[in-house]
Design a protein around this motif. Structure first.
Motif, PDB file in Angstrom:
ATOM      1  N   ASN A 199       0.809  -1.220   0.000  1.00 33.19           N
ATOM      2  CA  ASN A 199       0.000   0.000   0.000  1.00 33.19           C
ATOM      3  C   ASN A 199       0.843   1.271   0.000  1.00 33.19           C
ATOM      4  O   ASN A 199       0.298   2.375   0.032  1.00 33.19           O
ATOM      5  CB  ASN A 199      -0.928   0.004   1.217  1.00 33.19           C
ATOM      6  N   ALA A 200       2.175   1.125  -0.021  1.00 30.60           N
ATOM      7  CA  ALA A 200       3.060   2.297  -0.110  1.00 30.60           C
ATOM      8  C   ALA A 200       3.136   2.709  -1.574  1.00 30.60           C
ATOM      9  O   ALA A 200       3.957   2.200  -2.346  1.00 30.60           O
ATOM     10  CB  ALA A 200       4.435   1.961   0.439  1.00 30.60           C
ATOM     11  N   LEU A 201       2.270   3.636  -1.956  1.00 31.54           N
ATOM     12  CA  LEU A 201       2.164   4.031  -3.355  1.00 31.54           C
ATOM     13  C   LEU A 201       3.063   5.225  -3.647  1.00 31.54           C
ATOM     14  O   LEU A 201       3.059   6.208  -2.904  1.00 31.54           O
ATOM     15  CB  LEU A 201       0.716   4.391  -3.700  1.00 31.54           C
ATOM     16  N   PRO A 202       3.831   5.163  -4.696  1.00 35.56           N
ATOM     17  CA  PRO A 202       4.656   6.321  -5.081  1.00 35.56           C
ATOM     18  C   PRO A 202       3.806   7.403  -5.728  1.00 35.56           C
ATOM     19  O   PRO A 202       2.702   7.134  -6.230  1.00 35.56           O
ATOM     20  CB  PRO A 202       5.630   5.710  -6.091  1.00 35.56           C
ATOM     21  N   HIS A 203       4.333   8.631  -5.715  1.00 35.34           N
ATOM     22  CA  HIS A 203       3.620   9.765  -6.325  1.00 35.34           C
ATOM     23  C   HIS A 203       4.534  10.418  -7.362  1.00 35.34           C
ATOM     24  O   HIS A 203       5.705  10.695  -7.084  1.00 35.34           O
ATOM     25  CB  HIS A 203       3.212  10.780  -5.258  1.00 35.34           C
ATOM     26  N   LEU A 204       3.985  10.654  -8.534  1.00 36.72           N
ATOM     27  CA  LEU A 204       4.689  11.351  -9.593  1.00 36.72           C
ATOM     28  C   LEU A 204       3.877  12.587  -9.950  1.00 36.72           C
ATOM     29  O   LEU A 204       2.707  12.473 -10.346  1.00 36.72           O
ATOM     30  CB  LEU A 204       4.875  10.439 -10.807  1.00 36.72           C
ATOM     31  N   ASP A 205       4.481  13.779  -9.798  1.00 39.44           N
ATOM     32  CA  ASP A 205       3.722  15.024  -9.899  1.00 39.44           C
ATOM     33  C   ASP A 205       4.635  16.158 -10.347  1.00 39.44           C
ATOM     34  O   ASP A 205       5.809  16.207  -9.977  1.00 39.44           O
ATOM     35  CB  ASP A 205       3.122  15.334  -8.522  1.00 39.44           C
ATOM     36  N   PHE A 206       4.095  17.056 -11.138  1.00 40.09           N
ATOM     37  CA  PHE A 206       4.833  18.227 -11.624  1.00 40.09           C
ATOM     38  C   PHE A 206       6.114  17.828 -12.367  1.00 40.09           C
ATOM     39  O   PHE A 206       7.231  18.041 -11.904  1.00 40.09           O
ATOM     40  CB  PHE A 206       5.163  19.197 -10.479  1.00 40.09           C
ATOM     41  N   ILE A 207       5.910  17.225 -13.520  1.00 37.86           N
ATOM     42  CA  ILE A 207       6.998  16.853 -14.413  1.00 37.86           C
ATOM     43  C   ILE A 207       6.829  17.645 -15.703  1.00 37.86           C
ATOM     44  O   ILE A 207       5.770  17.602 -16.332  1.00 37.86           O
ATOM     45  CB  ILE A 207       6.987  15.347 -14.736  1.00 37.86           C
ATOM     46  N   THR A 208       7.838  18.384 -16.106  1.00 38.37           N
ATOM     47  CA  THR A 208       7.761  19.238 -17.290  1.00 38.37           C
ATOM     48  C   THR A 208       8.833  18.854 -18.299  1.00 38.37           C
ATOM     49  O   THR A 208       9.996  18.700 -17.937  1.00 38.37           O
ATOM     50  CB  THR A 208       7.932  20.721 -16.902  1.00 38.37           C
ATOM     51  N   LEU A 209       8.401  18.693 -19.547  1.00 40.14           N
ATOM     52  CA  LEU A 209       9.333  18.530 -20.664  1.00 40.14           C
ATOM     53  C   LEU A 209       9.047  19.619 -21.682  1.00 40.14           C
ATOM     54  O   LEU A 209       7.905  19.790 -22.121  1.00 40.14           O
ATOM     55  CB  LEU A 209       9.188  17.156 -21.313  1.00 40.14           C
ATOM     56  N   LYS A 210      10.072  20.355 -22.037  1.00 38.08           N
ATOM     57  CA  LYS A 210       9.907  21.533 -22.891  1.00 38.08           C
ATOM     58  C   LYS A 210      11.043  21.583 -23.905  1.00 38.08           C
ATOM     59  O   LYS A 210      12.200  21.346 -23.573  1.00 38.08           O
ATOM     60  CB  LYS A 210       9.943  22.799 -22.020  1.00 38.08           C
ATOM     61  N   GLY A 211      10.691  21.904 -25.143  1.00 33.71           N
ATOM     62  CA  GLY A 211      11.715  22.108 -26.161  1.00 33.71           C
ATOM     63  C   GLY A 211      12.451  20.845 -26.528  1.00 33.71           C
ATOM     64  O   GLY A 211      13.682  20.805 -26.511  1.00 33.71           O
ATOM     65  N   VAL A 212      11.697  19.791 -26.883  1.00 35.88           N
ATOM     66  CA  VAL A 212      12.296  18.513 -27.266  1.00 35.88           C
ATOM     67  C   VAL A 212      12.106  18.318 -28.769  1.00 35.88           C
ATOM     68  O   VAL A 212      10.994  18.428 -29.287  1.00 35.88           O
ATOM     69  CB  VAL A 212      11.664  17.340 -26.495  1.00 35.88           C
ATOM     70  N   ILE A 213      13.177  18.025 -29.462  1.00 35.86           N
ATOM     71  CA  ILE A 213      13.125  17.716 -30.892  1.00 35.86           C
ATOM     72  C   ILE A 213      13.667  16.310 -31.087  1.00 35.86           C
ATOM     73  O   ILE A 213      14.777  15.994 -30.640  1.00 35.86           O
ATOM     74  CB  ILE A 213      13.950  18.723 -31.712  1.00 35.86           C
ATOM     75  N   GLY A 214      12.877  15.463 -31.748  1.00 37.12           N
ATOM     76  CA  GLY A 214      13.293  14.084 -31.942  1.00 37.12           C
ATOM     77  C   GLY A 214      13.209  13.658 -33.389  1.00 37.12           C
ATOM     78  O   GLY A 214      12.252  13.994 -34.093  1.00 37.12           O
ATOM     79  N   ARG A 215      14.219  12.902 -33.825  1.00 35.88           N
ATOM     80  CA  ARG A 215      14.236  12.359 -35.178  1.00 35.88           C
ATOM     81  C   ARG A 215      14.401  10.844 -35.107  1.00 35.88           C
ATOM     82  O   ARG A 215      15.129  10.330 -34.274  1.00 35.88           O
ATOM     83  CB  ARG A 215      15.388  12.972 -35.983  1.00 35.88           C
ATOM     84  N   ASN A 216      13.686  10.168 -36.000  1.00 36.86           N
ATOM     85  CA  ASN A 216      13.703   8.710 -36.053  1.00 36.86           C
ATOM     86  C   ASN A 216      13.283   8.122 -34.704  1.00 36.86           C
ATOM     87  O   ASN A 216      14.002   7.329 -34.086  1.00 36.86           O
ATOM     88  CB  ASN A 216      15.074   8.191 -36.471  1.00 36.86           C
ATOM     89  N   ILE A 217      12.095   8.526 -34.266  1.00 36.20           N
ATOM     90  CA  ILE A 217      11.500   8.042 -33.025  1.00 36.20           C
ATOM     91  C   ILE A 217      10.416   7.021 -33.386  1.00 36.20           C
ATOM     92  O   ILE A 217       9.626   7.241 -34.308  1.00 36.20           O
ATOM     93  CB  ILE A 217      10.868   9.209 -32.234  1.00 36.20           C
ATOM     94  N   THR A 218      10.353   5.913 -32.646  1.00 36.64           N
ATOM     95  CA  THR A 218       9.321   4.911 -32.917  1.00 36.64           C
ATOM     96  C   THR A 218       8.047   5.185 -32.132  1.00 36.64           C
ATOM     97  O   THR A 218       6.948   5.188 -32.693  1.00 36.64           O
ATOM     98  CB  THR A 218       9.848   3.502 -32.595  1.00 36.64           C
ATOM     99  N   VAL A 219       8.167   5.420 -30.827  1.00 36.69           N
ATOM    100  CA  VAL A 219       7.017   5.735 -29.979  1.00 36.69           C
ATOM    101  C   VAL A 219       7.282   7.089 -29.320  1.00 36.69           C
ATOM    102  O   VAL A 219       8.314   7.263 -28.655  1.00 36.69           O
ATOM    103  CB  VAL A 219       6.793   4.655 -28.901  1.00 36.69           C
ATOM    104  N   ALA A 220       6.371   8.036 -29.497  1.00 41.41           N
ATOM    105  CA  ALA A 220       6.572   9.366 -28.922  1.00 41.41           C
ATOM    106  C   ALA A 220       6.543   9.331 -27.401  1.00 41.41           C
ATOM    107  O   ALA A 220       7.426   9.867 -26.736  1.00 41.41           O
ATOM    108  CB  ALA A 220       5.509  10.330 -29.452  1.00 41.41           C
ATOM    109  N   GLY A 221       5.499   8.703 -26.841  1.00 37.33           N
ATOM    110  CA  GLY A 221       5.387   8.674 -25.388  1.00 37.33           C
ATOM    111  C   GLY A 221       4.612   7.471 -24.906  1.00 37.33           C
ATOM    112  O   GLY A 221       3.671   7.011 -25.574  1.00 37.33           O
ATOM    113  N   SER A 222       5.001   6.940 -23.757  1.00 40.32           N
ATOM    114  CA  SER A 222       4.320   5.809 -23.146  1.00 40.32           C
ATOM    115  C   SER A 222       4.177   6.086 -21.658  1.00 40.32           C
ATOM    116  O   SER A 222       5.174   6.142 -20.930  1.00 40.32           O
ATOM    117  CB  SER A 222       5.113   4.518 -23.375  1.00 40.32           C
TER     118      SER A 222
END
Length: 465
Positions: free
Chosen positions: A370-393
Motif C-alpha cells: 500500500n506504499a504508493l509512489p507519487h509522480l507530480d509536476f513533471i515538465t518537458l519543454k523544447g524537445v526535438i526528436g528524429r527517427n523516433i518509434t514511440v513518442a510517449g508511453s
C-alpha cells in the motif's frame, strides 16, 4: 558609532553573504536554464603537497598488483589533511589494483597515458555491508563487493586528471552476472558515501562492472568533462548514479552504457522510506547520452526516499531504447516531483518519453504493497526528436495516477505507423506538441510557461521551509 560609509559597506557584505548562502541552499533555479547547481563551479586550487604513486613502490606494467602502494600512499597523505591537503599523482602507465579508499582533502590525479586497471580477481575486492537505504545487495542478498575507488564520510575530495583512464575490466563481472554465479553484488568503479564537496572531472572511465560513478548520501558533487562507456551488451551497466544525494551538477559529459546513462535513485522500498534521504537539487546540462537497453535519463525505479528539484537542459540523446523514463511500482512509496527537462535533441530513440508505475522488483517480502509512489509536476519543454518509434508511453498506477505532466514545444518525427502515444492513469497538459498526445495529456495551459512558473514557485517554497 559607525560612520555611514562603514555601515553601508557592512550591509553590502552581509547581503553578498546572504545571496551566496541562498545560492547554495537553492541549488537549482528552474526557470529557463538560468542559475542552477552547475553555476556554482568550484575552483580546483593546487594542493600544497604532492607525491607520485611511484614513491610507494607501484609498478605500471599492467601486471603487478598495486593495491598496497595505493593504500599506503593514501595513508601517508592523510597526514596532510590539516595542512591544505595533498595530491596523489599517477604517471603514465597501466596500474593494476584492487579496491582502495581515499581520504579527505585529497586529489587523485591521473596523467595523460595513465590507466588505473581494476583487478579481475574477486579476492582483490573487499566485501562490505549493503547500503542501509537498500537493505541488501542489488543483485545478490547480503553484502556487496566494495567499489574500486572509495570514500566514506570524506570532505573535499577530487578525482581528476589530464584525461587519464579508469578501466574496470568489467567483462568477467558481466559474465558472472549473466550466469548467476556471483557470490555478492557487483562492484562499482567510483563510490563516495556520506561525503561532501566531491569533484570528478577530466577522465575517461571504461567498462564498469556495474555503475561507473555512484555518489550516495553525498552533498555538493560536481561531475564534469568525463567520458564514460561500456559495451552495448554489458548487462545493467550504468554511467552516473546520484543516489540519495543533493546539490549535484553533471555537465559536459559523454556517457554510453549498456543499460542507463544517468540514473537518479534514492533507496529501495521500506529501506529507502526508513532512511528518508531524497535525491534533490540536481542540475544536468550539456551532456551526450546513449543507453542501449535502458534509458539515457532514468528516474528510479529505486526512488523510495524521493526525487525532486531536478533540472536537465541542453543535451543530446541518441541511439537508445528510451530517452527519458520515470520508473516506479507499488510498494516503493516516495515521490518524483518538480522535475524539468528542457532543450533536448533526440536521435534514433525507440521511446522518447516514458513513465511507468509497473517497473522493478522488491528486495524482500517486507515491503508494504500500500506504499504508493507519487509522480507530480513533471515538465518537458523544447524537445526535438528524429527517427523516433514511440513518442510517449505513460502507464501510471490506478490508485496513484501520474499528475501534472506538462509537455510544451515538442516535435517528434515518428518512423512508425503505430500509435504514437500510449497513456493510462496519467493527467497533464500540453502546448505545441507534435504528434498530438493522447487525450489525458491535452488539457490546455494558459501559456507555454505556466507549468514552469508553478514548478519554480513550488520549489522555492519547499526550499524556504
Amino acid at each position: 558609532m559607525l560612520s555611514k560609509g562603514v555601515y553601508v559597506l557592512i550591509m553590502h557584505m552581509a547581503m553578498v553573504a546572504l545571496l551566496l548562502l541562498l545560492a547554495w541552499s537553492n541549488a537549482v533555479i528552474i526557470v529557463d536554464g538560468y542559475g542552477g547547481q552547475c553555476s556554482l563551479n568550484p575552483t580546483l586550487d593546487p594542493r600544497p603537497h604532492s607525491v607520485s604513486i611511484l614513491e610507494f613502490g607501484a609498478v605500471g606494467d599492467g601486471k603487478t598488483l598495486n593495491t598496497i602502494p595505493f593504500q599506503n600512499a593514501v595513508f601517508y597523505l592523510k597526514s596532510f589533511a590539516d595542512k591544505g591537503g595533498a595530491q596523489l599523482y599517477v604517471p603514465p602507465g597501466k596500474w593494476l589494483t584492487g579496491s582502495f579508499n581515499l581520504t579527505s582533502h585529497l586529489t587523485l590525479f591521473l596523467e595523460k597515458g595513465a590507466t588505473i586497471i581494476g583487478s579481475q580477481d574477486p579476492t582483490h575486492w573487499d566485501v562490505v555491508k549493503p547500503l542501509p537505504s537498500y537493505g541488501r545487495g542489488l543483485e545478490v542478498p547480503g553484502g556487496r563487493y566494495q567499489s574500486l575507488i572509495n570514500g566514506y564520510q570524506l570532505h573535499d575530495v577530487v578525482i581528476t586528471g589530464n584525461n587519464g583512464t579508469i578501466n574496470g575490466m568489467g567483462s568477467v563481472w558481466w559474465e558472472w552476472f549473466t550466469l548467476h554465479t556471483l557470490n555478492h553484488s557487483r562492484p562499482h568503479l567510483i563510490e563516495l558515501v556520506e561525503s561532501d564537496y566531491v569533484v570528478v572531472s577530466n577522465l575517461t572511465i571504461l567498462n564498469a562492472p556495474a555503475y561507473a560513478i555512484h555518489p550516495v548520501y553525498c552533498s555538493y558533487v560536481h561531475i564534469q568533462n568525463v567520458s564514460i562507456s561500456a559495451p552495448e551488451e554489458s548487462p545493467f551497466t550504468v554511467g552516473i548514479v546520484p543516489d540519495s544525494s543533493n546539490n549535484v551538477c553533471i555537465e559536459d559529459c559523454i556517457v554510453a552504457m549498456g543499460h542507463d546513462a544517468i540514473s537518479l535513485k534514492s533507496g529501495w522500498d521500506e529501506y529507502g522510506v526508513a532512511y528518508g534521504r531524497p535525491t534533490e537539487n540536481v542540475h544536468i546540462r550539456r551532456v551526450t547520452l546513449s543507453a542501449f537497453s535502458g534509458s539515457t535519463l532514468a528516474f528510479g525505479s529505486e526512488m523510495s526516499g524521493g526525487l525532486s528539484n531536478v533540472f536537465v537542459e541542453h543535451s543530446h540523446v541518441l541511439d537508445s531504447d528510451k530517452g527519458v523514463q520515470f520508473r516506479t511500482t507499488r510498494g516503493r512509496g516516495g515521490y518524483m516531483k518538480e522535475i524539468v527537462i528542457s532543450d533536448i535533441q533526440m536521435d534514433n530513440v525507440y521511446v522518447a518519453i516514458a513513465a511507468t508505475g509497473h517497473c522493478g522488483s522488491h528486495p524482500d517480502d517486507k515491503f508494504d504493497p500500500n506504499a504508493l509512489p507519487h509522480l507530480d509536476f513533471i515538465t518537458l519543454k523544447g524537445v526535438i526528436g528524429r527517427n523516433i518509434t514511440v513518442a510517449g508511453s505513460f502507464a501510471g498506477i490506478e490508485e496513484s495516477p501520474f499528475t501534472n505532466i506538462c509537455l510544451s514545444n515538442i516535435t517528434l518525427s515518428i518512423n512508425s505507423i503505430s500509435s504514437a502515444w500510449e497513456c493510462s492513469n496519467v493527467l497533464g497538459s500540453s502546448d505545441f506538441v507534435n504528434p498530438e498526445p493522447c487525450p489525458e495529456l491535452r488539457n490546455p495551459t494558459n501559456s507555454s510557461s505556466s507549468c514552469f512558473y508553478l514548478l519554480s514557485t513550488s520549489g522555492r517554497k519547499a526550499s524556504a521551509l
